[in-house]
Write a protein that holds these residues in place. Structure first.
Motif: not given
Ligand SMILES: Cc1ncc(C[n+]2csc(CCOP(=O)(O)OP(=O)(O)O)c2C)c(N)n1
Ligand code: SF4
Length: 299
Positions: A49, A102-103, A127, A134
């Motif tokens: 995002c 997720g990342g 974050y 996304n």
């Protein structure tokens, strides 16, 4: 020492108009982060995002240089930037890698662990909106138990959230902090402090997400506060191994008051299929973490 409010940087680094959703907790946090870090900041970010917020080439809504990297290589790309700057004798620039949960908790974990173990001189920001938002709310290892996502559409997520702060603390890095955009001064001060420290700094921010968590965009700040009141999110920092509760969490610890978890759960559509058993399991998890933090803050 908290930064005096009148010392807060008046400059804006997010330009008017961006592509994040209304009420996006990430966009609030990002505004405060960039203000605290000021000029001479280079970002590296993977698909998320945050890349959507930055905008599509050749336009951008953000006033800082940014490298778009692949998902698994966020922290490795930061190591490359740090090495490049060192080769040019540029000591005045802060390298910041920033990714979603997720990342970070899942896909970028290996590169992050490697960079932290090498002591790369950079700030890593996660974050945490508790899902792959996304791409339409898929489950991550940061998603709480009992939440509906598009990959847990019937039975909800069955596991508690991964404790990423613990994993990063195990790397013996000089500074880690937990934050919420609902407490901007706490967040701002922690980034001002992190900028001054050398080595790997890990910063995790709970980022309420109206479409993913299913609540009205006007309630983002309220929901972030409720997360802290119920101690689902705890504001703290660990500096050279020393644990400190900060801001509202410190006050709650001193007063000995916390709101029950259900007050936070009932405000979000993603928990509409949560069972009583899952609610009890999550309350136990939250209580266990809180008690652990209280003990560490005393010692
Ligand atoms: C290697 C790879 N796999 C999958 C994708 C598709 N993809 C782009 S953004 C995204 C979700 C990212 O989730 P997270 O890191 O939590 O950030 P958020 O979207 O919540 O901001 C995915 C799966 C991709 N770009 N690259
Ligand atoms: S999906 Fe959530 S995190 Fe992503 S831009 Fe929208 S509100 Fe922000």
């Amino acid at each position: 020492m908290p930064e005096k409010l009148f010392n807060v940087n008046q400059k804006e680094y997010i330009l008017p108009g961006n592509r994040s959703c209304q009420g996006c907790g990430l966009s609030l946090a990002y505004r405060y982060i960039l203000k605290a870090l000021r000029e001479n900041t280079i970002m590296t970010i993977p698909a998320s995002c945050l890349t959507v917020l930055h905008g599509l080439y050749p336009t951008t809504s953000v006033n800082v240089p940014c490298l778009n990297c692949t998902f698994a290589s966020t922290a490795a790309s930061a190591s490359g930037l740090v090495a490049g700057l060192a080769a040019m004798n540029r000591t005045d620039t802060t390298v910041v890698a920033m990714a979603g949960d997720g990342g970070t908790f899942d896909i970028g974990l290996q590169a992050l662990s490697g960079a932290a173990e090498r002591g790369t001189d950079f700030i890593y920001v996660c974050y945490d909106n508790e899902g792959y938002m996304n791409t339409g709310t898929q489950r991550s290892s940061a998603t709480p138990i009992g939440a509906l996502t598009t990959t847990t559409p019937v039975l909800t997520k069955q596991q508690n959230k991964k404790d990423m702060m613990k994993i990063m603390e195990a790397h013996d890095i000089p500074y880690l902090a937990m934050m919420s955009p609902s407490y901007p001064v706490d967040l701002y001060d922690k980034f001002v402090k992190a900028k001054r420290i050398k080595g790997t700094r890990y910063m995790q921010i709970s980022a309420p997400c109206p479409p993913g968590w299913v609540f009205p965009p006007k309630d983002t700040v309220k929901l972030g506060r409720l997360a802290v009141e119920t101690s689902v999110v705890v504001l703290y920092e660990i500096e050279d191994g020393k644990f400190r509760l900060t801001g509202r969490s410190k006050t709650l610890a001193e007063k000995g008051t916390r709101a029950p978890l259900v007050q936070y759960i009932e405000k979000q559509g993603r928990f509409k299929k949560m069972s009583m058993e899952q609610l009890g399991k999550m309350q136990k998890w939250v209580d266990g973490k809180w008690n652990e933090y209280l003990k560490r803050a005393e010692g």
